[in-house]
Structure formats: C-alpha cells, structure tokens
Design a protein around this motif. Sequence first.
Motif, mmCIF file in Angstrom:
data_model
loop_
_atom_site.group_PDB
_atom_site.id
_atom_site.type_symbol
_atom_site.label_atom_id
_atom_site.label_comp_id
_atom_site.label_asym_id
_atom_site.label_seq_id
_atom_site.Cartn_x
_atom_site.Cartn_y
_atom_site.Cartn_z
ATOM 1 N N GLY A 1 78.625 10.856 66.707
ATOM 2 C CA GLY A 1 77.847 12.067 66.471
ATOM 3 C C GLY A 1 76.795 12.342 67.532
ATOM 4 O O GLY A 1 76.162 13.405 67.515
ATOM 5 N N GLU A 2 76.586 11.406 68.464
ATOM 6 C CA GLU A 2 75.525 11.579 69.456
ATOM 7 C C GLU A 2 75.801 12.717 70.427
ATOM 8 O O GLU A 2 74.873 13.244 71.047
ATOM 9 C CB GLU A 2 75.313 10.277 70.233
ATOM 10 N N ALA A 3 77.044 13.125 70.550
ATOM 11 C CA ALA A 3 77.367 14.230 71.466
ATOM 12 C C ALA A 3 76.737 15.538 71.011
ATOM 13 O O ALA A 3 76.486 16.433 71.820
ATOM 14 C CB ALA A 3 78.885 14.387 71.595
ATOM 15 N N GLY A 4 76.467 15.657 69.707
ATOM 16 C CA GLY A 4 75.835 16.862 69.189
ATOM 17 C C GLY A 4 76.776 18.046 69.125
ATOM 18 O O GLY A 4 77.820 18.085 69.791
ATOM 19 N N GLY A 5 76.403 19.049 68.336
ATOM 20 C CA GLY A 5 77.180 20.279 68.225
ATOM 21 C C GLY A 5 78.615 20.027 67.797
ATOM 22 O O GLY A 5 78.923 19.089 67.046
ATOM 23 N N GLU A 6 79.530 20.865 68.276
ATOM 24 C CA GLU A 6 80.941 20.738 67.927
ATOM 25 C C GLU A 6 81.521 19.424 68.419
ATOM 26 O O GLU A 6 82.373 18.823 67.765
ATOM 27 C CB GLU A 6 81.726 21.918 68.508
ATOM 28 N N ALA A 7 81.048 18.958 69.584
ATOM 29 C CA ALA A 7 81.547 17.690 70.112
ATOM 30 C C ALA A 7 81.151 16.531 69.197
ATOM 31 O O ALA A 7 81.926 15.594 68.989
ATOM 32 C CB ALA A 7 81.013 17.457 71.523
ATOM 33 N N THR B 1 76.178 5.898 46.005
ATOM 34 C CA THR B 1 76.469 6.414 47.336
ATOM 35 C C THR B 1 77.250 7.705 47.165
ATOM 36 O O THR B 1 77.757 8.006 46.079
ATOM 37 C CB THR B 1 77.301 5.422 48.168
ATOM 38 N N THR B 2 77.358 8.475 48.224
ATOM 39 C CA THR B 2 78.113 9.719 48.114
ATOM 40 C C THR B 2 79.582 9.405 47.872
ATOM 41 O O THR B 2 80.090 8.358 48.289
ATOM 42 C CB THR B 2 77.973 10.566 49.393
ATOM 43 N N ASN B 3 80.268 10.308 47.181
ATOM 44 C CA ASN B 3 81.714 10.141 47.015
ATOM 45 C C ASN B 3 82.491 11.046 47.957
ATOM 46 O O ASN B 3 83.705 11.181 47.844
ATOM 47 C CB ASN B 3 82.129 10.373 45.560
ATOM 48 N N LEU B 4 81.770 11.665 48.902
ATOM 49 C CA LEU B 4 82.376 12.445 49.982
ATOM 50 C C LEU B 4 81.871 11.908 51.309
ATOM 51 O O LEU B 4 80.708 11.518 51.420
ATOM 52 C CB LEU B 4 81.994 13.926 49.882
ATOM 53 N N PRO B 5 82.708 11.899 52.355
ATOM 54 C CA PRO B 5 82.187 11.543 53.678
ATOM 55 C C PRO B 5 81.170 12.591 54.116
ATOM 56 O O PRO B 5 81.357 13.785 53.884
ATOM 57 C CB PRO B 5 83.437 11.549 54.561
ATOM 58 N N HIS B 6 80.077 12.138 54.716
ATOM 59 C CA HIS B 6 78.980 13.076 54.960
ATOM 60 C C HIS B 6 79.323 14.235 55.891
ATOM 61 O O HIS B 6 78.728 15.313 55.755
ATOM 62 C CB HIS B 6 77.729 12.339 55.440
ATOM 63 N N PRO B 7 80.287 14.126 56.835
ATOM 64 C CA PRO B 7 80.619 15.332 57.609
ATOM 65 C C PRO B 7 81.191 16.458 56.737
ATOM 66 O O PRO B 7 81.035 17.641 57.059
ATOM 67 C CB PRO B 7 81.652 14.833 58.627
ATOM 68 N N VAL B 8 81.853 16.093 55.639
ATOM 69 C CA VAL B 8 82.385 17.090 54.701
ATOM 70 C C VAL B 8 81.286 17.572 53.769
ATOM 71 O O VAL B 8 81.229 18.746 53.396
ATOM 72 C CB VAL B 8 83.545 16.478 53.885
ATOM 73 N N MET B 9 80.372 16.680 53.425
ATOM 74 C CA MET B 9 79.342 16.969 52.444
ATOM 75 C C MET B 9 78.189 17.793 53.013
ATOM 76 O O MET B 9 77.549 18.560 52.309
ATOM 77 C CB MET B 9 78.792 15.652 51.901
ATOM 78 N N ALA B 10 77.895 17.655 54.304
ATOM 79 C CA ALA B 10 76.661 18.183 54.891
ATOM 80 C C ALA B 10 76.592 19.707 54.877
ATOM 81 O O ALA B 10 77.618 20.404 54.880
ATOM 82 C CB ALA B 10 76.529 17.692 56.329
ATOM 83 N N TYR B 11 75.340 20.219 54.878
ATOM 84 C CA TYR B 11 75.146 21.637 55.179
ATOM 85 C C TYR B 11 75.786 21.919 56.537
ATOM 86 O O TYR B 11 75.622 21.138 57.489
ATOM 87 C CB TYR B 11 73.655 21.971 55.270
ATOM 88 N N THR B 12 76.488 23.036 56.646
ATOM 89 C CA THR B 12 77.161 23.336 57.910
ATOM 90 C C THR B 12 76.162 23.575 59.037
ATOM 91 O O THR B 12 76.508 23.426 60.210
ATOM 92 C CB THR B 12 78.061 24.571 57.761
ATOM 93 N N SER B 13 74.931 23.921 58.689
ATOM 94 C CA SER B 13 73.925 24.209 59.704
ATOM 95 C C SER B 13 73.147 22.974 60.138
ATOM 96 O O SER B 13 72.279 23.066 61.024
ATOM 97 C CB SER B 13 72.926 25.244 59.149
ATOM 98 N N PHE B 14 73.436 21.801 59.535
ATOM 99 C CA PHE B 14 72.591 20.641 59.813
ATOM 100 C C PHE B 14 73.367 19.362 59.531
ATOM 101 O O PHE B 14 73.445 18.912 58.386
ATOM 102 C CB PHE B 14 71.323 20.704 58.950
ATOM 103 N N PRO B 15 73.969 18.727 60.543
ATOM 104 C CA PRO B 15 74.734 17.494 60.316
ATOM 105 C C PRO B 15 73.820 16.303 60.031
ATOM 106 O O PRO B 15 72.625 16.316 60.345
ATOM 107 C CB PRO B 15 75.482 17.298 61.637
ATOM 108 N N PHE B 16 74.397 15.282 59.435
ATOM 109 C CA PHE B 16 73.678 14.021 59.289
ATOM 110 C C PHE B 16 73.448 13.417 60.679
ATOM 111 O O PHE B 16 74.182 13.710 61.619
ATOM 112 C CB PHE B 16 74.474 13.051 58.418
ATOM 113 N N PRO B 17 72.450 12.561 60.835
ATOM 114 C CA PRO B 17 72.163 11.964 62.151
ATOM 115 C C PRO B 17 73.316 11.105 62.646
ATOM 116 O O PRO B 17 74.120 10.590 61.863
ATOM 117 C CB PRO B 17 70.916 11.114 61.883
ATOM 118 N N PRO B 18 73.404 10.905 63.971
ATOM 119 C CA PRO B 18 74.407 9.986 64.527
ATOM 120 C C PRO B 18 74.276 8.600 63.910
ATOM 121 O O PRO B 18 73.188 8.161 63.528
ATOM 122 C CB PRO B 18 74.066 9.962 66.022
#
Length: 534
Positions: free
Chosen positions: A502-508, A82-99
């Motif tokens: 994460g369902e709020a999308g974007g910055e929210a 599994t990842t050793n980073l939480p995915h909000p930190v790990m993700a490409y800034t242009s594309f978050p992981f799904p809710p």
Amino acid sequence: MDLPSTLLEEFQRQNESRRNICVIGAGPAGLAAVKIIKDSQQYKDGLWTVTAFEARDGIGGIWLPAPPTGDPPLTPLYDSLTTNLPHPVMAYTSFPFPPSTPLFPPASTVLTYMKAYAAHFDLMPHIRLNAHVVAAARDHMTERWTVTTYYADTNTRETGTFNHIVVANGHYRVPRLPNTAGLARWLEAKKAFHAVYYRTPSDFGKARTVLVVGAGPSGQDLCTDLLASGRSVVHSVTGAAHEDLLNGRLKIRGRVAEYLDPSQGRVRLDDGSEESGIDCTVLATGYKVDFPFLPADLIRHAVPPPVPPLPQRLYNSTYHVFPLARHIFPLVDGSTLPASSIAFLGLPVRVAPLPLLEAQMRAVLHVYEHPESLEPTKEAIDIIARYESLRAQAAARHRPSTGSSTSRAAASLQTETHENAVEGDSDPAQVDPVELAIAQAWHRFDGHEQFKYRDALHAFAGYPDRVPAWEIEMYDAKGVLREEWRELERSGLAEQWVHGVGEAGGEAGIQQWVDLMRRLLKRAEERHPERSRL
C-alpha cells in the motif's frame, strides 16, 4: 441605510436556500455523512451547514470500546473482534487503511482508522460529543425539525432547528431476544445472556459447556473463542444437521425449540432431541432497528400491513423501516413527511458498509438539492416489485409440505413466528409469518445485490464511480481470505506478508493490496487443492 433592492433580493435568496443539516450519530455512518456534506459545493458556498450529535464521548460508534455494563451496553464490541472483510474491500473509497495494515484488522485498528478519517477530512469541528439526541420533531408549518439534545457532561438540554435530518445512529445496540419457550427462566437464573454483554471467555466463569445460539459472525467468533479457552460448545444453527466435531467438544445442532430445566441445563431441539449439561447459554441473536428519538406519530413500531397499496406512514418492524425509497427516503404522505426531509443511513445488511454509506450519502445530497429527482410513482413500483419477490420466496419456504394444517412445516412456522414476533404495537398472535419473513429479508442484500445498489445510487447522484471488479472478486472470496490470513497469523508470517503493501499510494497502492489478496488466494489453493477457490 437600506440595502439596494438587488442586494436585498440576493440576501433573501441565499437565506432561503441555506440548509442546516442534523446528523444523528458519529459512528461509521455519521462520519461518512459529515464528510460527503463537506465535499459538496453547497457547503463550500456556505449554503449548507452540518452538525453531528454523538451520544458517547468519542467517535467510532460500534468500534469504540465500552464495558459490558448498562441496559444495554454502549457497544457489543468483544475483545477478539476482527473485521470479517479484508480492509481494502471494507474501507471508505475516499480513504484507504494505512500501508502494512493487517488484512483483517482488529477493532482497535479500525477505531484508529475512523479517527484518522475524521482528522484527515477535518470532521471534528462539526461533531458534538456527549450529545444525546432525545427527540426530533418536525413542524409541518415551518417545515423544520426541532432537535432536542441532552449533554451528559453538563446535565443540560439544548434545542436546535434543522431543515434535514440524517439518521446515522447505528443498529447494533438494542439486543433481540427470541421468545423461545422457557428462555425467561434461564435469563432469570442468570444461565443465559445476550451476546451484547460478551467481551471475553472469562465472562463465562466456571462454565465448561456453553450453548451458543446463532450462526452469524458474532456467533461464530464466540464459538472460536470458547473452544480456544478449552470449553465445550453446543452451537445451535437453524436448519443444521447433528454433527459432532473436535472429539465431541463442538456439537452442531438445530434450532432450540424449548428451554427446559435450567438447573439441569436441558434444552429441547426442533427435531425433538434434547441436550443437557449446559452450564450457560449466550444468545447471538442479533439486534433491533431502533430510533428512540423519533415520535410515535411519525414512525409506528409494528410490522407494516400487506401491500399494495403502500402505507401512508412509516413503520419500524425492528427488522426494517418501510416504506423507504432506495432503502433511505420515506415514501409516505409527502405533506407530512417529504422524502427529502429525513434520510436513514446504513440499514442494508450483508454488505461492505463503509463504501456503501458514502454512496448513500451522495444520493441523499442529490435529493436534498433536487427533491423532484425522487419520482414517487417509480419508487413505489420498485418497492412493490421487491415486496412481491420477497413474498413469493417467503411463501415458498413456508408452504406446508402437505395439505394438513397440522403438518410439521406449519408447526415449525408457527414456532418461528412466535420466536421472532415484533415487540411493540404488533400482537405476536396477529403477525402474519410471511409478512414477518419479508420484514426480516427487506434490507438483506444477497449475492451481488449490494454492488448493483451502490452503482445505482452513484448513477442516480450523477457520481462517476462504479464498483471495481476486484472488489466484487475479493468480497466473494472473503471467507477463504480470512481463513488463510488466520493461518498466516498462526504461523507468524502475517506481518511479513503485508509489510510495505500500500505504500505506493493511490491506485497503485490499491493494486498492491489486490495483488496481495490474489497471492493469498493462490496460497489457499495450493494448500487445499481439493477445495474450490470460492
């Protein structure tokens, strides 16, 4: 009919400015490269083209599974990863992981994310699969690269010409084996193997006591897997004191100094003590930086000489590539290899890689468009300053504790040098231990260095993004977050915690993930008030 002179001049101008960019690899780095190129105005204006060559039959690089066959296997991906980073930190800034994604997702989820990233930004038309780059040579007269590719599915070869190359082939394929005395006998007896071949505890067969060498993420995961399977583990961690845990099932020990009789499972540690009864050893000892497609006259396989001055050719110590401006661009004789001709992505370690890759690629495109922006003197000064800092640190660590040349510190250093000597052009007996230590530390980012580096890349490229404070906060808390997340999984509460986040999308949507991670940290504090939050 002849074109009017103004149209002819415009055609010639556009033809001269048209750039063909080759990306080698379609793992995390290669995907980021193609995406950022597609974002550029030059691509949208038809002035830049991009083609990525991927040797495997799918994208994803290290995250794409493969059996532990071959020499070496196509990936070191093991079943429990599994990842050793939480995915909000790990993700490409242009594309978050799904809710609702698990905070520390398994490898299969990361691979799905990589495929979704490629689909969302329409990257696949620019990626050729089963395309193994076997050679990349630069013609100094035409200032072009000739790239030769072998297509395994059709058993054919193809050559193409490119203005620029982006090296994005990853660095977790070629295993690094220590040169520890006696290890060769264990390998020959099939009582030792590198972690690149590990997939599941069943790989160890009837072995009940396993020696795990290495304290990185894979070494720690191996220990967890083996203990969960009911086996006993001796964990070799350089510099560690002896400690027996879990009723003796887990023994923490120092560095292995010598592998003794494999039939008795005996090893001698650096403090002179011995362990016996070891059924098998797994070497979680890392991987080599490797570019088999680049010719020897372009990059030498050796530890570079001391600086200053900077060498006028590239060196690959297998730990680092030197000298590179900003850990990306060659800073050598510009007449043979201009800094804007080739870029190396993803060399820094101990970082959140995906957002860093996007930042690196923005800097690459800035240099492609404005080669003069990379000022050689300033870049050389920065490289030498880092060299001097790392040299001082290495010299302090390796300084003998007494004036005697036979002191224990000096002897330990000689052993370490022997273990980590670079294969290839370097003679292990001639590798200066301090220079080797510098090579090992060169691309390793400590503390918040990665975030300063990322901000500096974006400032250099004229890109407005800066690393948000929450990302630094959660990176620092990654260990606590992962431990607490695992406790949620064990208690069956994990899915409930992330449902709808994460369902709020974007910055929210990002803020929802930040709020969840802060709740998780608060939970950890409440369960363990005696421990510091970080």
